[in-house]
Design an enzyme around this catalytic site. Structure first.
Site, PDB file in Angstrom:
ATOM      1  CB  VAL A  13      50.893  38.502  56.753  1.00  0.00           C
ATOM      2  CG1 VAL A  13      51.193  39.150  55.410  1.00  0.00           C
ATOM      3  CG2 VAL A  13      49.663  39.133  57.384  1.00  0.00           C
ATOM      4  CG  ASP A  31      59.733  34.321  62.136  1.00  0.00           C
ATOM      5  OD1 ASP A  31      58.624  34.670  61.692  1.00  0.00           O
ATOM      6  OD2 ASP A  31      60.085  34.520  63.321  1.00  0.00           O
ATOM      7  NE  ARG A  36      55.421  30.486  62.112  1.00  0.00           N
ATOM      8  CZ  ARG A  36      54.255  29.982  61.769  1.00  0.00           C
ATOM      9  NH1 ARG A  36      53.779  28.906  62.387  1.00  0.00           N
ATOM     10  NH2 ARG A  36      53.537  30.535  60.817  1.00  0.00           N
ATOM     11  CB  THR A  81      52.747  47.330  61.932  1.00  0.00           C
ATOM     12  OG1 THR A  81      51.663  46.825  61.136  1.00  0.00           O
ATOM     13  CG2 THR A  81      54.026  47.290  61.128  1.00  0.00           C
ATOM     14  CB  THR A 116      49.006  47.508  58.529  1.00  0.00           C
ATOM     15  OG1 THR A 116      48.295  46.440  57.922  1.00  0.00           O
ATOM     16  CG2 THR A 116      48.110  48.739  58.607  1.00  0.00           C
ATOM     17  CB  CYS A 256      43.376  43.519  60.815  1.00  0.00           C
ATOM     18  SG  CYS A 256      44.700  42.528  60.087  1.00  0.00           S
ATOM     19  NE  ARG A 327      48.843  38.170  66.219  1.00  0.00           N
ATOM     20  CZ  ARG A 327      49.231  38.415  64.958  1.00  0.00           C
ATOM     21  NH1 ARG A 327      50.226  39.246  64.718  1.00  0.00           N
ATOM     22  NH2 ARG A 327      48.589  37.842  63.956  1.00  0.00           N
TER      23      ARG A 327
END
Length: 427
Positions: A13, A31, A36, A81, A116, A256, A327
């Site tokens: 995202v 981050d 990363r 989240t 979210t 999601c 994930r």
């Protein structure tokens, strides 16, 4: 755009958001994962969402140093989240990000959350942290907002800039600034929500609606199996009606659709309402992995051999096609269920990072060339690479005496496979 933007969390995202703003002016990309940051500094996105050219064409300071966030006055929080094993919202990343931002917050700053959450979380959980650590008053010294992310990994047709952005703020002034800031990079435009809670609720119902539609298809596939009817044939016929919504059965994982409904049910329980329909859909979708695995076992038993001596090849491990994201992959549940029967499972995935597969699930990936003949092949993820394989390529993966193929997403050439003597099982 007069604001200097920082993006906290550079995953699926956050990174596209940072790149979009970075194409306009200097942006801070933050981050905690130092490896990363180092990869992004070198122009490499392991998620394959952003190209090297796009990264190098964006003016972004990639950093793990929280002090660099002081250079910005418009902070966008885009951290994961998830839910815990009991399906309760886990806000630890959101809380940690709020603490990081709170420590560098200045007067007139704006903080917008994209992660979210359930309705009320931004104002009830995040705002107090920002106030406590900054010593400032929200709505007076600084302002918050919420703009739900709508990133669809692996979908080049709907990038961040092409998706209408829902925005919200604490008051009219902050809403205007937030809307103008996003509108400067989002070509599809923005939609000002009536309140932060409305924007939060809009996000969770988007994925809850999709989850329930897929749950209906999964339950219908269970029914049609008992009636000896091919679900895809039924859907093709029903789709000839102009207002029929063609969802398809399948494994529902990821970060999601398989997670967001639990944020809504958590909120509902807090409000004293037991959400029967939403939870029923979740139960159906969460149970599909076990159903698929047990169906594989039953078909193998029909062959008459001892289950413990069977080998099954699983094609695909990521939670959806053409991305490396592992994930909450429901394929992992299928594999674990098969292994509980002492079945030898070998796994192939052209997109998953072998190191991530070991770290996330303890699974070793096998290259295509090293796959040994199996008693069954399971096409679990609709990667383009699998759809492009010829019938002979797929049959070579099977033991000569076995031609059992499980096409979970119904993407293989059914006609060619059956004409070649294969027995194809589809949801």
């Amino acid at each position: 755009m007069n604001r200097t933007v920082s993006v906290i969390g550079l995953g699926y995202v956050g990174l596209p958001v940072a790149v979009a703003f970075g194409k306009k002016k200097r942006t801070i990309g933050f981050d905690l994962n130092t490896s990363r940051i180092q990869q992004l500094q070198k122009g490499f996105d392991k998620n394959n969402e952003i190209t090297e050219q796009e990264l190098k064409g964006s003016d972004i300071l990639f950093t793990s140093n929280p002090s660099d966030l002081k250079k910005a006055d418009f902070h966008i929080v885009a951290v994961p989240t998830p839910v815990d094993k009991a399906h309760v919202p886990d806000l630890k990343f959101l809380i940690s990000a709020s603490e990081t931002v709170g420590k560098i917050l200045k007067k007139s700053d704006i903080v917008v959350y994209e992660s979210t959450v359930y309705p009320g979380a931004t104002e009830e959980t995040c705002l107090p942290i920002l106030e406590s650590l900054s010593g400032l008053k929200g709505g007076q010294d600084f302002w918050i907002g919420y703009s739900p992310e709508r990133i669809n990994p692996g979908d080049p047709q709907h990038p961040f800039t092409k998706i209408k952005k829902v925005v919200s703020g604490q008051d009219e002034r902050s809403l205007k600034i937030i809307a103008e800031t996003y509108a400067s990079v989002v070509e599809a435009g923005v939609y000002p929500a009536k309140s932060i809670k409305v924007a939060e609720a809009a996000k969770v119902i988007e994925n809850t609606q999709r989850d329930l539609n897929i749950a209906l298809m999964n339950e219908l596939s269970l029914l049609f199996k008992k009636l000896n009817i091919d679900t895809n044939d039924v859907l093709d016929a029903a789709s000839t009606k102009w207002n029929f919504l063609k969802f398809t059965p399948g494994l529902v994982g990821g970060h999601c659709i398989g997670v967001d409904p639990y944020y809504l049910t958590f909120c509902a329980e807090k409000a004293g309402l037991h959400p029967q329909v939403i939870l029923a859909g979740r139960r159906i979708n969460d149970g599909m992995s076990a159903y698929v695995a047990q169906s594989i076992v039953k078909e193998l038993i029909k062959k008459g051999n001892a289950i413990s001596k069977q080998t099954v090849t699983v094609l695909g491990l990521t939670f959806k096609e053409n991305i490396p994201d592992l994930r909450n992959s429901k394929v992992a549940d299928v594999i674990n269920e098969l292994r509980s029967y002492s079945i030898d499972v070998q796994i192939h995935d052209p997109h998953a990072d072998p190191r991530d597969a070991v770290e996330e699930y303890g699974f070793e990936l096998t290259s295509w060339e090293k796959l040994k003949p199996a008693q069954a092949v399971v096409c679990a993820v609709a990667h383009n690479e699998y759809k492009q394989k010829s019938t002979q390529d797929l049959l070579k993966l099977l033991d000569p005496e076995s031609k059992l193929i499980f096409d979970i997403k119904s993407v293989l050439n059914l006609r060619d496979l059956t004409q070649s003597g294969a027995r194809v099982w589809r949801l």
